[in-house]
Design a protein around this motif. Structure first.
Motif, mmCIF file in Angstrom:
data_model
loop_
_atom_site.group_PDB
_atom_site.id
_atom_site.type_symbol
_atom_site.label_atom_id
_atom_site.label_comp_id
_atom_site.label_asym_id
_atom_site.label_seq_id
_atom_site.Cartn_x
_atom_site.Cartn_y
_atom_site.Cartn_z
ATOM 1 N N ALA A 81 -63.936 -14.475 -1.961
ATOM 2 C CA ALA A 81 -64.304 -13.329 -2.807
ATOM 3 C C ALA A 81 -65.761 -13.517 -3.198
ATOM 4 O O ALA A 81 -66.167 -14.613 -3.602
ATOM 5 C CB ALA A 81 -63.429 -13.300 -4.050
ATOM 6 N N VAL A 82 -66.548 -12.468 -3.045
ATOM 7 C CA VAL A 82 -67.988 -12.594 -3.323
ATOM 8 C C VAL A 82 -68.516 -11.362 -4.044
ATOM 9 O O VAL A 82 -67.984 -10.261 -3.904
ATOM 10 C CB VAL A 82 -68.802 -12.772 -2.014
ATOM 11 C CG1 VAL A 82 -68.550 -14.129 -1.394
ATOM 12 C CG2 VAL A 82 -68.507 -11.662 -1.007
ATOM 13 N N GLY A 83 -69.608 -11.580 -4.795
ATOM 14 C CA GLY A 83 -70.362 -10.460 -5.331
ATOM 15 C C GLY A 83 -71.490 -10.152 -4.348
ATOM 16 O O GLY A 83 -71.890 -11.018 -3.569
ATOM 17 N N PHE A 161 -70.397 -16.258 -14.235
ATOM 18 C CA PHE A 161 -71.175 -15.448 -13.309
ATOM 19 C C PHE A 161 -72.653 -15.702 -13.552
ATOM 20 O O PHE A 161 -73.033 -16.410 -14.490
ATOM 21 C CB PHE A 161 -70.826 -13.964 -13.480
ATOM 22 C CG PHE A 161 -69.501 -13.610 -12.857
ATOM 23 C CD1 PHE A 161 -69.332 -13.665 -11.485
ATOM 24 C CD2 PHE A 161 -68.414 -13.242 -13.633
ATOM 25 C CE1 PHE A 161 -68.107 -13.364 -10.898
ATOM 26 C CE2 PHE A 161 -67.196 -12.938 -13.058
ATOM 27 C CZ PHE A 161 -67.038 -13.006 -11.684
ATOM 28 N N GLU A 162 -73.483 -15.089 -12.743
ATOM 29 C CA GLU A 162 -74.906 -15.391 -12.763
ATOM 30 C C GLU A 162 -75.650 -14.487 -13.750
ATOM 31 O O GLU A 162 -75.178 -13.408 -14.086
ATOM 32 C CB GLU A 162 -75.500 -15.179 -11.354
ATOM 33 C CG GLU A 162 -74.820 -16.004 -10.289
ATOM 34 C CD GLU A 162 -73.410 -15.538 -9.954
ATOM 35 O OE1 GLU A 162 -73.177 -14.318 -9.878
ATOM 36 O OE2 GLU A 162 -72.525 -16.401 -9.777
ATOM 37 N N VAL A 178 -72.753 -13.690 -3.215
ATOM 38 C CA VAL A 178 -72.691 -14.866 -4.082
ATOM 39 C C VAL A 178 -71.231 -15.190 -4.390
ATOM 40 O O VAL A 178 -70.448 -14.300 -4.722
ATOM 41 C CB VAL A 178 -73.461 -14.618 -5.403
ATOM 42 C CG1 VAL A 178 -73.436 -15.873 -6.276
ATOM 43 C CG2 VAL A 178 -74.904 -14.200 -5.122
ATOM 44 N N GLY A 179 -70.890 -16.462 -4.249
ATOM 45 C CA GLY A 179 -69.537 -16.915 -4.567
ATOM 46 C C GLY A 179 -69.588 -18.321 -5.133
ATOM 47 O O GLY A 179 -70.672 -18.882 -5.343
ATOM 48 N N MET A 180 -68.409 -18.901 -5.374
ATOM 49 C CA MET A 180 -68.368 -20.217 -6.035
ATOM 50 C C MET A 180 -67.580 -21.268 -5.275
ATOM 51 O O MET A 180 -67.433 -22.385 -5.777
ATOM 52 C CB MET A 180 -67.746 -20.063 -7.434
ATOM 53 C CG MET A 180 -68.445 -19.059 -8.321
ATOM 54 S SD MET A 180 -67.528 -18.818 -9.862
ATOM 55 C CE MET A 180 -68.439 -17.444 -10.570
ATOM 56 N N THR A 203 -66.207 -8.024 -3.902
ATOM 57 C CA THR A 203 -65.385 -7.533 -5.011
ATOM 58 C C THR A 203 -66.211 -6.818 -6.068
ATOM 59 O O THR A 203 -65.649 -6.098 -6.897
ATOM 60 C CB THR A 203 -64.655 -8.713 -5.682
ATOM 61 O OG1 THR A 203 -65.624 -9.701 -6.037
ATOM 62 C CG2 THR A 203 -63.624 -9.329 -4.754
ATOM 63 N N ASN A 204 -67.503 -7.035 -6.085
ATOM 64 C CA ASN A 204 -68.337 -6.466 -7.181
ATOM 65 C C ASN A 204 -69.809 -6.540 -6.794
ATOM 66 O O ASN A 204 -70.189 -7.305 -5.910
ATOM 67 C CB ASN A 204 -68.110 -7.275 -8.467
ATOM 68 C CG ASN A 204 -68.410 -8.758 -8.287
ATOM 69 O OD1 ASN A 204 -67.569 -9.504 -7.765
ATOM 70 N ND2 ASN A 204 -69.589 -9.182 -8.682
ATOM 71 N N CYS A 206 -73.357 -7.952 -7.847
ATOM 72 C CA CYS A 206 -73.786 -9.074 -8.687
ATOM 73 C C CYS A 206 -74.473 -8.548 -9.946
ATOM 74 O O CYS A 206 -74.931 -7.399 -9.983
ATOM 75 C CB CYS A 206 -74.758 -9.965 -7.912
ATOM 76 S SG CYS A 206 -73.967 -10.911 -6.613
ATOM 77 N N ILE A 213 -69.669 -5.916 -13.914
ATOM 78 C CA ILE A 213 -68.576 -6.562 -13.174
ATOM 79 C C ILE A 213 -67.274 -6.322 -13.944
ATOM 80 O O ILE A 213 -67.227 -6.554 -15.145
ATOM 81 C CB ILE A 213 -68.838 -8.077 -13.074
ATOM 82 C CG1 ILE A 213 -70.095 -8.337 -12.251
ATOM 83 C CG2 ILE A 213 -67.634 -8.799 -12.488
ATOM 84 C CD1 ILE A 213 -70.519 -9.793 -12.186
HETATM 85 N N1 HPA Z 1 -70.686 -14.208 -8.481
HETATM 86 C C1 HPA Z 1 -70.127 -15.380 -8.138
HETATM 87 N N2 HPA Z 1 -68.925 -15.493 -7.603
HETATM 88 C C2 HPA Z 1 -68.214 -14.368 -7.396
HETATM 89 C C3 HPA Z 1 -68.733 -13.100 -7.728
HETATM 90 C C4 HPA Z 1 -70.034 -13.024 -8.299
HETATM 91 O O1 HPA Z 1 -70.549 -11.938 -8.622
HETATM 92 N N3 HPA Z 1 -67.781 -12.201 -7.385
HETATM 93 C C5 HPA Z 1 -66.741 -12.897 -6.870
HETATM 94 N N4 HPA Z 1 -67.000 -14.217 -6.869
#
Ligand code: HPA
Length: 255
Positions: A81-83, A161-162, A178-180, A203-204, A206, A213
């Motif tokens: 899952a990433v932004g 989040f960032e 961006v993800g973790m 998913t969103n 950033c 978000i």
């Molecule tokens: N930032 C970091 N990790 C994430 C994000 C994000 O916006 N969305 C999903 N995982």
């Protein structure tokens, strides 16, 4: 068992039966599901645990990857899952992760700890397996998944989040999403000589890119996509796989 899927759940009904297995490793016990797909066993690992209870910075990445190695796994597809900080990739889109920039701070990122072993370094020319990534593009078409393109993944430590200014920096460095969690997973796979490819589910936006978000967006996007992506992974696994056309099993440099 040669093939595994990390992250994706929700495809158990595709198989002809599944069971849970606990693998003991020197990094701790790891629980995963083994699913019988057309007579072949495939491992499913929920990265955050089955109840999604382990935050990104506390995941036992070394245990997870060691457990897969102990099962004999050579080929891995993962979801992440990433932004997005790239205006061309919107929430709901699917991308193939082609490279990474590592901004993690405090997690163990290697199996190579010296001691009795020689000093080893890992070649990162192709962090993600090109073969598996290309195959995903092919099978995605058949499954009706519109892959938007390749993406550079920035991995943060999380779980926060960032900030808006961090995102400006990541974007200016060439990051798309961006993800973790992809660090150290992809690195550990390479250290173990495995082929590893990752598909990003956006998913969103950033922080500071467009709007806020929301948790609702994140959960909705994930549940809408996980099943079709897992089906595509299984379709890719149904074809012939080998390590002859990638560097994945040949990227350790010993000094
Ligand atoms: N930032 C970091 N990790 C994430 C994000 C994000 O916006 N969305 C999903 N995982």
């Amino acid at each position: 068992m040669r093939k595994a899927i990390i992250g994706g759940t929700g495809v158990y009904d595709i198989g002809e039966g599944s069971y849970t297995k606990v693998v003991e490793t020197k990094y701790g016990n790891v629980e995963l599901d083994i699913v019988n797909i057309n007579g072949e066993e495939i491992a499913f690992l929920a990265r955050h645990g089955k109840r999604h209870s382990t935050p990104p910075h506390l995941i036992n990445y070394r245990g997870n990857m060691k457990a897969l190695e102990q099962l004999g796994i050579k080929y891995i597809y993962a979801t992440a899952a990433v932004g997005s900080c790239n205006e061309s990739y919107s929430p709901g889109d699917i991308v193939v992760i082609k490279n990474f920039i590592d901004f993690t701070k405090q997690r163990p990122v290697t199996f190579f700890e010296g001691g009795d072993e020689p000093v080893k370094h890992t070649d990162m020319r192709d962090p993600y397996c090109k073969n598996l990534s290309n195959k995903f593009y092919e099978v995605a078409k058949v499954e009706g998944i519109d892959v938007k393109g390749d993406a550079v993944y920035v991995c943060t430590e999380g779980p926060r989040f960032e900030t808006e200014y961090e995102i400006r920096m990541y974007k200016s460095l060439g990051g798309d999403v961006v993800g973790m969690t992809n660090i150290p997973e992809v690195i550990l796979a390479k250290e173990l000589g495995m082929c590893y490819a990752a598909v990003g589910i956006i998913t969103n936006w950033c922080t500071g890119i467009k709007g806020d978000i929301t948790i609702h967006d994140i959960q909705g996007t994930l549940s809408a996509n996980k099943e079709k992506i897992s089906r595509a992974f299984l379709r890719a696994f149904a074809g012939k796989l080998n390590q002859e056309h990638c560097r994945c099993n040949n990227s350790i440099i010993e000094l």
